[in-house]
Design a protein around this motif. Structure first.
Motif, PDB file in Angstrom:
ATOM      1  N   TYR A 136      26.368  -9.105  50.750  1.00 26.22           N
ATOM      2  CA  TYR A 136      26.495  -7.843  51.481  1.00 26.22           C
ATOM      3  C   TYR A 136      26.128  -6.684  50.566  1.00 26.22           C
ATOM      4  O   TYR A 136      26.081  -6.831  49.347  1.00 26.22           O
ATOM      5  N   ASP A 137      25.914  -5.525  51.175  1.00 30.74           N
ATOM      6  CA  ASP A 137      25.664  -4.320  50.379  1.00 30.74           C
ATOM      7  C   ASP A 137      26.906  -3.977  49.553  1.00 30.74           C
ATOM      8  O   ASP A 137      27.961  -4.587  49.711  1.00 30.74           O
ATOM      9  N   SER A 138      26.778  -2.957  48.690  1.00 31.93           N
ATOM     10  CA  SER A 138      27.863  -2.691  47.740  1.00 31.93           C
ATOM     11  C   SER A 138      29.135  -2.212  48.427  1.00 31.93           C
ATOM     12  O   SER A 138      30.219  -2.301  47.862  1.00 31.93           O
ATOM     13  N   GLU A 139      29.023  -1.726  49.642  1.00 34.15           N
ATOM     14  CA  GLU A 139      30.229  -1.286  50.344  1.00 34.15           C
ATOM     15  C   GLU A 139      30.803  -2.352  51.268  1.00 34.15           C
ATOM     16  O   GLU A 139      31.825  -2.126  51.924  1.00 34.15           O
ATOM     17  N   GLY A 140      30.133  -3.495  51.318  1.00 31.74           N
ATOM     18  CA  GLY A 140      30.627  -4.577  52.164  1.00 31.74           C
ATOM     19  C   GLY A 140      30.451  -4.308  53.647  1.00 31.74           C
ATOM     20  O   GLY A 140      31.182  -4.845  54.475  1.00 31.74           O
ATOM     21  N   PRO A 143      25.081  -7.160  55.805  1.00 27.28           N
ATOM     22  CA  PRO A 143      24.476  -8.175  54.949  1.00 27.28           C
ATOM     23  C   PRO A 143      23.334  -7.579  54.122  1.00 27.28           C
ATOM     24  O   PRO A 143      22.613  -6.691  54.597  1.00 27.28           O
ATOM     25  N   PHE A 144      23.200  -8.059  52.911  1.00 27.70           N
ATOM     26  CA  PHE A 144      22.204  -7.569  51.954  1.00 27.70           C
ATOM     27  C   PHE A 144      20.801  -7.551  52.572  1.00 27.70           C
ATOM     28  O   PHE A 144      20.351  -8.563  53.121  1.00 27.70           O
ATOM     29  N   ARG A 145      20.168  -6.375  52.520  1.00 30.64           N
ATOM     30  CA  ARG A 145      18.808  -6.157  53.000  1.00 30.64           C
ATOM     31  C   ARG A 145      18.655  -6.208  54.522  1.00 30.64           C
ATOM     32  O   ARG A 145      17.540  -6.182  55.036  1.00 30.64           O
ATOM     33  N   TRP A 146      19.780  -6.293  55.259  1.00 31.89           N
ATOM     34  CA  TRP A 146      19.661  -6.197  56.724  1.00 31.89           C
ATOM     35  C   TRP A 146      19.372  -4.744  57.101  1.00 31.89           C
ATOM     36  O   TRP A 146      19.886  -3.833  56.446  1.00 31.89           O
ATOM     37  N   PRO A 147      18.581  -4.528  58.160  1.00 31.81           N
ATOM     38  CA  PRO A 147      18.295  -3.143  58.580  1.00 31.81           C
ATOM     39  C   PRO A 147      19.551  -2.486  59.134  1.00 31.81           C
ATOM     40  O   PRO A 147      20.402  -3.163  59.710  1.00 31.81           O
ATOM     41  N   SER A 148      19.682  -1.159  58.971  1.00 27.95           N
ATOM     42  CA  SER A 148      20.885  -0.490  59.473  1.00 27.95           C
ATOM     43  C   SER A 148      20.862  -0.413  61.002  1.00 27.95           C
ATOM     44  O   SER A 148      21.900  -0.299  61.638  1.00 27.95           O
ATOM     45  N   LYS A 149      19.681  -0.483  61.593  1.00 29.05           N
ATOM     46  CA  LYS A 149      19.587  -0.579  63.061  1.00 29.05           C
ATOM     47  C   LYS A 149      18.871  -1.876  63.417  1.00 29.05           C
ATOM     48  O   LYS A 149      17.873  -2.219  62.810  1.00 29.05           O
ATOM     49  N   GLY A 150      19.390  -2.584  64.423  1.00 25.90           N
ATOM     50  CA  GLY A 150      18.745  -3.818  64.856  1.00 25.90           C
ATOM     51  C   GLY A 150      19.048  -4.965  63.913  1.00 25.90           C
ATOM     52  O   GLY A 150      19.963  -4.879  63.099  1.00 25.90           O
ATOM     53  N   GLU A 151      18.277  -6.026  64.056  1.00 28.16           N
ATOM     54  CA  GLU A 151      18.528  -7.242  63.277  1.00 28.16           C
ATOM     55  C   GLU A 151      17.239  -7.731  62.647  1.00 28.16           C
ATOM     56  O   GLU A 151      16.145  -7.378  63.086  1.00 28.16           O
ATOM     57  N   VAL A 194      20.722 -20.683  56.562  1.00 32.95           N
ATOM     58  CA  VAL A 194      20.005 -20.464  57.826  1.00 32.95           C
ATOM     59  C   VAL A 194      19.916 -18.974  58.195  1.00 32.95           C
ATOM     60  O   VAL A 194      18.905 -18.508  58.715  1.00 32.95           O
ATOM     61  N   MET A 195      21.005 -18.220  57.906  1.00 28.74           N
ATOM     62  CA  MET A 195      20.991 -16.775  58.173  1.00 28.74           C
ATOM     63  C   MET A 195      20.470 -16.049  56.939  1.00 28.74           C
ATOM     64  O   MET A 195      20.861 -16.403  55.831  1.00 28.74           O
ATOM     65  N   PRO A 196      19.601 -15.045  57.101  1.00 31.06           N
ATOM     66  CA  PRO A 196      19.094 -14.351  55.915  1.00 31.06           C
ATOM     67  C   PRO A 196      20.224 -13.639  55.163  1.00 31.06           C
ATOM     68  O   PRO A 196      21.101 -13.049  55.800  1.00 31.06           O
ATOM     69  N   ALA A 197      20.187 -13.719  53.826  1.00 31.42           N
ATOM     70  CA  ALA A 197      21.223 -13.204  52.907  1.00 31.42           C
ATOM     71  C   ALA A 197      22.407 -14.160  52.796  1.00 31.42           C
ATOM     72  O   ALA A 197      23.395 -13.848  52.147  1.00 31.42           O
TER      73      ALA A 197
END
Ligand code: ADP
Ligand code: MN
Ligand code: MN
Ligand code: MN
Length: 364
Positions: A136-140, A143-151, A194-197
């Motif tokens: 995950y990102d530093s704030e939890g 998920p790491f590198r997931w877009p803030s909008k959408g998937e 299977v899931m990215p990150a």
């Protein structure tokens, strides 16, 4: 980032050692890791467990005591090298006791030790955990590198992938693998999930002779490996999410597949019968096992995404939609081990191990 770069600094402090005391708090429903540091003098010799003093901490700050009687005791139980601070420094996993000498209620390692006293000497149980987890990102928050909008594009290409567009966060995964091997943990391997990150590492029996792969040792290794992953993640601004269904929708959850065998199961003559009677006992104790297998399991054990529904028990030969999978080579050789696919990523290996041994020991 290499492990050398990861070392905060070369600690040229004469003969003194940094020792990180690591323990489990009383958070519910999932206990968290805590640690603090002590500088000790081992006279430049490699310490053994008995060289480490017991220590104490404030249990009222870890959900383990109320204000007025809050001192709790840390008893060192598993010592390893500290690959992060480097040579001459150590990590030590501790059990938590009250000042009167009794194991704290949250000390599930003590319960596993107790159950293992019921093990006959020819039982020789071996464990192997497959720890899935999500970066995950530093704030939890995401998920790491997931877009803030959408998937991200839907799952399919990510499992065991290579390439910067699909394997997200490998720097941390590699640094962690190196650290675990340097700390002498029974580290078995890694793969992208299977899931990215999402990633997996395994710890357990790996065919190396004279290695302790009993449930207690391997559970200790897993907790130390979890601590190192979170600690190295700090250096990279990546946090670790251990929940078993981090993202809703068409995304795989995260498990802690538990591989288990006894001497009787591994033996060519007795193997198939021993495996059969364990499966039968497991089928009769399904709910008792689920209760020990982690928080929020109903979100993950849906019958989809390579799982079996939470209220159903199914043992299957090389079936990834079963509660228990019997690997193809085990069916063929009629001996070996089984894989319990039910535990969630946030499960406590001490509680899983205790429950499996209990079920084994109840077989008449
Ligand atoms: P999967 O095919 O389910 O993804 P992995 O290759 O990720 O399996 O992991 C295999 C796991 O099985 C490892 O944790 C390893 O330690 C464990 N294992 C292998 N042989 C045995 C055995 N005889 N007894 C117990 N565990 C075992
Ligand atoms: Mn695996
Ligand atoms: Mn997996
Ligand atoms: Mn598996």
């Amino acid at each position: 980032m290499s492990l050398v770069e990861l070392k905060i600094e070369e600690r040229k402090i004469g003969m003194l050692s940094f020792v990180e005391y690591i323990w489990l708090d009383g958070a519910k429903p999932t206990q968290n890791l805590r640690s603090k540091t002590r500088v000790l003098d081992f006279q430049n010799k490699r310490p053994v467990l008995s060289d480490l003093p017991v220590w104490s901490y404030d249990g009222s700050s870890t959900y383990q005591a109320s204000g007025s009687f809050s001192d709790l005791i840390l008893k060192p139980v598993h010592l390893t090298n500290d690959p992060i601070r480097g040579e001459g420094h150590y990590l030590v996993l501790c059990e938590v006791f009250s000042p009167d000498g009794s194991a704290l209620e949250t000390n599930n390692r003590a319960k596993l030790r107790e159950e293992m006293q019921q093990s006959p000497s020819n039982e020789e149980a071996w464990m192997g955990f497959e720890q899935e987890y999500t970066l995950y990102d530093s704030e939890g928050k995401l998920p790491f590198r997931w877009p803030s909008k959408g998937e991200p594009p839907k799952q399919g290409p990510y499992y065991c992938s290579v390439g910067v567009d699909r394997a997200w966060g490998r720097n941390l995964v590699e640094a962690h693998a190196g650290a675990c091997v340097m700390a002498n943990l029974a580290f078995y391997g890694i793969n992208a999930e299977v899931m990215p990150a999402q990633w997996e590492f395994q710890i357990g029996y790996r065919g190396i002779s004279n290695e302790s792969v009993d449930p207690l040792s391997i559970s200790d290794h897993l907790w130390l490996a979890r601590w190192m992953l979170m600690r190295i993640g700090e250096e990279m601004g990546i946090s670790i999410n251990w929940t078993c269904k981090p993202m809703e929708g068409d995304w795989n959850g995260a498990g802690l597949h538990t591989n288990f065998s006894t001497q009787a199961m591994r033996n060519t003559d007795s193997g198939w019968e021993a495996i059969g009677s364990l499966l039968n006992a497991l089928s009769q104790n399904h709910d008792a096992h689920i209760a020990e297998y982690g928080a929020g399991l109903d979100k993950r054990l849906t019958g989809l995404h390579e799982t079996c529904g939470i209220s159903e028990f199914k043992a299957g030969e090389h079936d990834r939609g079963a509660s228990i999978r019997i690997p193809a080579h085990v069916t063929k050789e009629r001996c070996g081990y089984i894989e319990d696919r039910r535990p969630g990523a946030n499960a406590d290996p001490y509680r899983i191990s205790t429950r499996i041994l209990k079920t084994l020991h109840e077989i008449k």
